[in-house]
Design an enzyme around this catalytic site. Structure first.
Site, mmCIF file in Angstrom:
data_model
loop_
_atom_site.group_PDB
_atom_site.id
_atom_site.type_symbol
_atom_site.label_atom_id
_atom_site.label_comp_id
_atom_site.label_asym_id
_atom_site.label_seq_id
_atom_site.Cartn_x
_atom_site.Cartn_y
_atom_site.Cartn_z
ATOM 1 N N MET A 1 -2.293 -41.136 46.976
ATOM 2 C CA MET A 1 -1.029 -41.210 46.233
ATOM 3 C C MET A 1 -0.508 -42.648 46.260
ATOM 4 O O MET A 1 0.688 -42.885 46.074
ATOM 5 C CB MET A 1 -0.004 -40.251 46.825
ATOM 6 C CG MET A 1 -0.472 -38.792 46.757
ATOM 7 S SD MET A 1 0.870 -37.594 46.728
ATOM 8 C CE MET A 1 1.675 -37.936 48.262
ATOM 9 N N HIS B 1 -6.600 -45.701 54.509
ATOM 10 C CA HIS B 1 -7.222 -45.392 53.210
ATOM 11 C C HIS B 1 -8.460 -46.266 53.005
ATOM 12 O O HIS B 1 -9.475 -45.821 52.476
ATOM 13 C CB HIS B 1 -6.241 -45.674 52.064
ATOM 14 C CG HIS B 1 -5.072 -44.758 51.996
ATOM 15 N ND1 HIS B 1 -3.791 -45.159 52.311
ATOM 16 C CD2 HIS B 1 -4.966 -43.454 51.637
ATOM 17 C CE1 HIS B 1 -2.946 -44.144 52.135
ATOM 18 N NE2 HIS B 1 -3.638 -43.098 51.734
ATOM 19 N N GLN C 1 3.162 -31.357 44.189
ATOM 20 C CA GLN C 1 3.115 -31.040 45.624
ATOM 21 C C GLN C 1 4.409 -31.403 46.352
ATOM 22 O O GLN C 1 4.470 -31.313 47.575
ATOM 23 C CB GLN C 1 1.895 -31.692 46.279
ATOM 24 C CG GLN C 1 1.920 -33.210 46.355
ATOM 25 C CD GLN C 1 0.569 -33.767 46.793
ATOM 26 O OE1 GLN C 1 -0.391 -33.746 46.042
ATOM 27 N NE2 GLN C 1 0.489 -34.250 48.026
ATOM 28 N N GLY D 1 -8.982 -37.421 54.675
ATOM 29 C CA GLY D 1 -8.712 -37.773 56.064
ATOM 30 C C GLY D 1 -8.456 -36.553 56.948
ATOM 31 O O GLY D 1 -7.814 -35.575 56.528
ATOM 32 N N LYS E 1 -6.478 -36.710 59.310
ATOM 33 C CA LYS E 1 -5.049 -36.781 59.667
ATOM 34 C C LYS E 1 -4.292 -35.588 59.067
ATOM 35 O O LYS E 1 -3.459 -34.986 59.732
ATOM 36 C CB LYS E 1 -4.430 -38.094 59.155
ATOM 37 C CG LYS E 1 -2.943 -38.154 59.354
ATOM 38 C CD LYS E 1 -2.357 -39.463 58.876
ATOM 39 C CE LYS E 1 -2.285 -39.579 57.385
ATOM 40 N NZ LYS E 1 -1.310 -38.661 56.757
ATOM 41 N N ASP E 2 -4.612 -35.285 57.813
ATOM 42 C CA ASP E 2 -3.978 -34.138 57.145
ATOM 43 C C ASP E 2 -4.923 -32.950 57.298
ATOM 44 O O ASP E 2 -5.592 -32.543 56.337
ATOM 45 C CB ASP E 2 -3.707 -34.472 55.680
ATOM 46 C CG ASP E 2 -2.769 -35.667 55.551
ATOM 47 O OD1 ASP E 2 -1.671 -35.630 56.140
ATOM 48 O OD2 ASP E 2 -3.145 -36.655 54.894
HETATM 49 O O1 PAF Z 1 -3.419 -36.702 50.892
HETATM 50 C C1 PAF Z 1 -2.909 -37.129 49.821
HETATM 51 O O2 PAF Z 1 -2.644 -38.317 49.648
HETATM 52 C C2 PAF Z 1 -2.635 -36.146 48.702
HETATM 53 O O3 PAF Z 1 -2.230 -34.913 49.184
HETATM 54 C C3 PAF Z 1 -3.837 -35.990 47.737
HETATM 55 C C4 PAF Z 1 -5.038 -35.379 48.433
HETATM 56 C C5 PAF Z 1 -4.205 -37.342 47.152
HETATM 57 C C6 PAF Z 1 -3.456 -35.055 46.587
HETATM 58 O O4 PAF Z 1 -2.372 -35.542 45.869
#
Ligand code: PAF
Length: 204
Positions: free
Chosen positions: A35, A42, A69, A156, A158-159
């Site tokens: 994002m 990243h 989201q 990642g 992380k999430d």
């Molecule tokens: O992890 C993120 O940055 C977002 O949830 C993603 C996977 C790019 C979806 O918008």
């Protein structure tokens, strides 16, 4: 003598430009979805993606702040947007292409009628406070996979709940992509790197 100028990764914004840029790519392909507000965590995902496809492979980075989201009261409008720096980082990490669509490009008919249901796990843990979040994530991830058609997609650790749900989606919907987990990058303090760390202030 000045420093050598870095060649910037090309940026495309529309579906047509993306399709044209990928039309003749026959080598292995990877995608790193973001994002924006990019940091070296990243960058590490991009390096991992490059390892998956090799030097001759193709790496697309997507930059899209996905409205679907975010709940109405969340930080969509103030989410960090650092596009020029993001392009520079993608270029340093040898990304071949950046896809940076607008919401109109991703959702030309407004909010989609059909979305991806994350199932029970989408309502647990983070989903307790954010009951619509993972539906928005899985919907945009599936759209971006369809548009970029990668062999590998890197997410990642992380999430972790997001990663788990994306893996389940790929498995349950037979998506032709390998989901590759990327280790969590940390600050010296041990804090996991995150775009939203910008919201934090030091405490005594
Ligand atoms: O992890 C993120 O940055 C977002 O949830 C993603 C996977 C790019 C979806 O918008």
């Amino acid at each position: 003598m000045g420093q050598r100028q870095l060649d910037l990764t090309p940026v495309v914004q529309t579906r047509e430009e993306l399709a044209a840029a990928l039309a003749n790519v026959v080598v292995p392909r990877a995608v790193v979805m973001t994002m924006g507000g990019l940091h070296s965590g990243h960058g590490d995902l991009m390096t991992l993606a490059r390892e998956c496809v090799g030097d001759d492979g193709h790496l697309t980075v997507t930059i899209f702040v996905n409205p679907l989201q975010f709940a109405a009261h969340e930080d969509l409008s103030k989410y960090p947007r650092t596009f020029e720096d993001d392009v520079a980082l993608c270029s340093e990490r040898s990304a071949d292409l950046i896809f940076a669509p607008t919401p109109d490009v991703m959702y030309p008919n407004g909010d989609p009628e059909v979305t991806v249901d994350p199932g029970d796990l989408g309502l647990r843990f983070e989903g307790i406070a954010r009951p619509t979040h993972f539906r928005g994530v899985l919907t945009v991830v599936s759209k971006l996979l369809n548009l970029t058609r990668p062999d590998y997609a890197i997410f990642g650790e992380k999430d972790y709940q997001q990663l788990t749900l994306i893996r389940q989606m790929a498995r349950d919907l037979d998506l032709p992509v390998e989901i590759v987990p990327g280790p969590t990058a940390r600050e010296e303090s041990g804090l996991a790197m995150s775009t939203r760390n910008k919201y934090l202030s030091p405490t005594a």
